[in-house]
Design an enzyme around this catalytic site. Sequence first.
Site, short mmCIF file in Angstrom:
data_model
loop_
_atom_site.label_atom_id
_atom_site.label_comp_id
_atom_site.label_asym_id
_atom_site.label_seq_id
_atom_site.Cartn_x
_atom_site.Cartn_y
_atom_site.Cartn_z
N GLN A 255 -3.07 8.84 15.47
CA GLN A 255 -3.53 7.47 15.24
C GLN A 255 -3.03 6.61 16.39
OE1 GLN A 255 -1.68 4.81 12.31
NE2 GLN A 255 -3.67 4.60 11.32
N ALA B 290 1.22 6.11 13.63
CA ALA B 290 0.69 5.08 14.52
C ALA B 290 1.44 5.18 15.85
CB ALA B 290 0.88 3.70 13.91
N PRO C 148 -1.18 8.85 8.28
CA PRO C 148 -0.20 8.61 9.35
C PRO C 148 1.02 7.83 8.83
CG PRO C 148 -2.35 7.64 9.88
CD PRO C 148 -2.49 8.26 8.54
N CYS D 126 4.63 6.16 10.29
CA CYS D 126 5.63 5.84 11.32
C CYS D 126 7.00 6.34 10.89
CB CYS D 126 5.73 4.33 11.50
SG CYS D 126 4.42 3.65 12.48
N TYR E 70 -2.21 -5.36 12.00
CA TYR E 70 -1.85 -5.09 13.40
C TYR E 70 -2.97 -5.66 14.29
CZ TYR E 70 1.79 -2.41 11.19
OH TYR E 70 2.87 -2.06 10.41
C1 LIG Z 1 6.90 5.76 5.76
C2 LIG Z 1 5.53 5.20 5.92
C3 LIG Z 1 5.03 4.97 7.20
C4 LIG Z 1 3.74 4.49 7.38
N1 LIG Z 1 3.21 4.39 8.64
C5 LIG Z 1 1.88 4.17 8.80
C6 LIG Z 1 1.24 4.35 10.05
O1 LIG Z 1 1.86 4.75 11.02
N2 LIG Z 1 -0.09 4.09 10.13
C7 LIG Z 1 -0.82 3.70 9.03
O2 LIG Z 1 -2.03 3.52 9.15
N3 LIG Z 1 -0.25 3.57 7.84
C8 LIG Z 1 1.06 3.81 7.70
N4 LIG Z 1 1.63 3.77 6.45
C9 LIG Z 1 0.75 3.48 5.30
C10 LIG Z 1 0.22 4.77 4.71
O3 LIG Z 1 -0.46 5.57 5.64
C11 LIG Z 1 -0.70 4.49 3.51
O4 LIG Z 1 -1.82 3.77 3.96
C12 LIG Z 1 0.04 3.70 2.43
O5 LIG Z 1 1.39 4.11 2.31
C13 LIG Z 1 -0.63 3.86 1.07
O6 LIG Z 1 -0.69 5.22 0.72
P1 LIG Z 1 0.34 5.93 -0.30
O7 LIG Z 1 0.29 5.15 -1.59
O8 LIG Z 1 -0.17 7.34 -0.45
O9 LIG Z 1 1.71 5.87 0.29
C14 LIG Z 1 2.94 4.19 6.25
C15 LIG Z 1 3.48 4.38 4.96
C16 LIG Z 1 4.73 4.89 4.80
C17 LIG Z 1 5.25 5.12 3.40
#
Ligand SMILES: Cc1cc2nc3c(=O)[nH]c(=O)nc-3n(C[C@H](O)[C@H](O)[C@H](O)COP(=O)(O)O)c2cc1C
Length: 370
Positions: free
Chosen positions: A100, A57, A23, A25, A182
């Site tokens: 989510q 989220a 997910p 945002c 959160y």
């Molecule tokens: C642009 C962006 C928005 C994110 N929004 C959420 C979110 O809405 N909910 C959530 O659980 N994690 C959110 N995250 C965290 C990611 O889901 C993930 O847990 C984190 O970036 C690590 O993974 P990655 O290394 O593949 O980016 C967000 C990350 C990014 C980069």
Amino acid sequence: MNRLFSPLRLRELTLGNRILVSPMCQYSAVDGKMGAWHVAHLASLALSGAGLLTFEATSVSPEGRISAFDAGLYDDATEAAMAEVLAILREASPIPLGIQLGHAGRKASSRRPWEGRDPLPIEEGGWQTLAPSGLPIAPGGPVPRAMDEADIEALLARFTASAERADRLCFDYLEVHCGHGYLLSSFLSPLANHRRDAYGGSLQNRMRLPLEVVRRVRAVWHSKKPLGIKINGSDFAEGGFTLEEAGRFAAELGAEGIDLITVSGGGVDPGQKIALGPGYQVPLAEHVRRQSGLATAAVGLIVSAAQAEEIVASGKADAVALARAMLFDPRWPYHAALELGAEHAYPPQYERAHPSIWPGAALTRADRSG
Ligand SMILES: Cc1cc2nc3c(=O)[nH]c(=O)nc-3n(C[C@H](O)[C@H](O)[C@H](O)COP(=O)(O)O)c2cc1C
């Protein structure tokens, strides 16, 4: 045999492969309502070839939004806006869709990431935040209001109502956001939760609210559909929620009907110390999987196909969730299949792009590597 591209069954839902779009945002909603940006963004990810696409989220209440631009699912208007986005995605792609649901707690009422993430003052449209205790996340920051019994009942009702809306919208998967500092994860963390009532102190007490949320959501969410949760495997901060506690929490989650746990970390304390590196949170997922016997997804700096395959094939996690790598390359799963030699059908509209029938692609790759 390739494991990343093998199906994953969660209750009555079978994912075609084990790559999950984490997910993300977008901070692009208006009054909680998704719009054109979400259609374009989610449509590109719906055509990614991943096994599951989970919406960002989404707040269960207006005050639970991180920023004033977060998506919500808390009234008829936000539900109708989401229904429009869903209708387009469903017509275009068979990918299973998840949502989510969360509440930002003391991290709510903030500016967007590209506007600095600072707390948004009430005079500029910000709002009073809620938390387990009246502790600001950073020294000198806005003080959240410690939730009383009525706030807790209202929150449970909010989660239930949003889950009912998600069910009505026919999402295939629902995930409760219980990570990253959160609201629900702040109840778990001794750094944010200093309560002396039944919701604070021992792990049993700190788990009480998150477990009650899961119980209420499971009760209204279709019994044939999987329910997931994203948790912190660690707050990565001294005195915070630990991996050992996460394992015990996960075992309780299994008893409440959780089918998949995504194990992340951090976000509770600005003084956190994270040893960032490829797959830095994979050991957390592995521990939680072993302790609880539940399916887990690993998340955090999973970027290459070989790395993702190794995580799943070695049994460290049942699936991988990718965020940034997927934004960078929304065709990541197709490229990973090619690299791993896995069968992965393109949508017919894209078939001519498959390198097996497009020798130009091989030439281009050879040029690049040369
Ligand atoms: C642009 C962006 C928005 C994110 N929004 C959420 C979110 O809405 N909910 C959530 O659980 N994690 C959110 N995250 C965290 C990611 O889901 C993930 O847990 C984190 O970036 C690590 O993974 P990655 O290394 O593949 O980016 C967000 C990350 C990014 C980069």
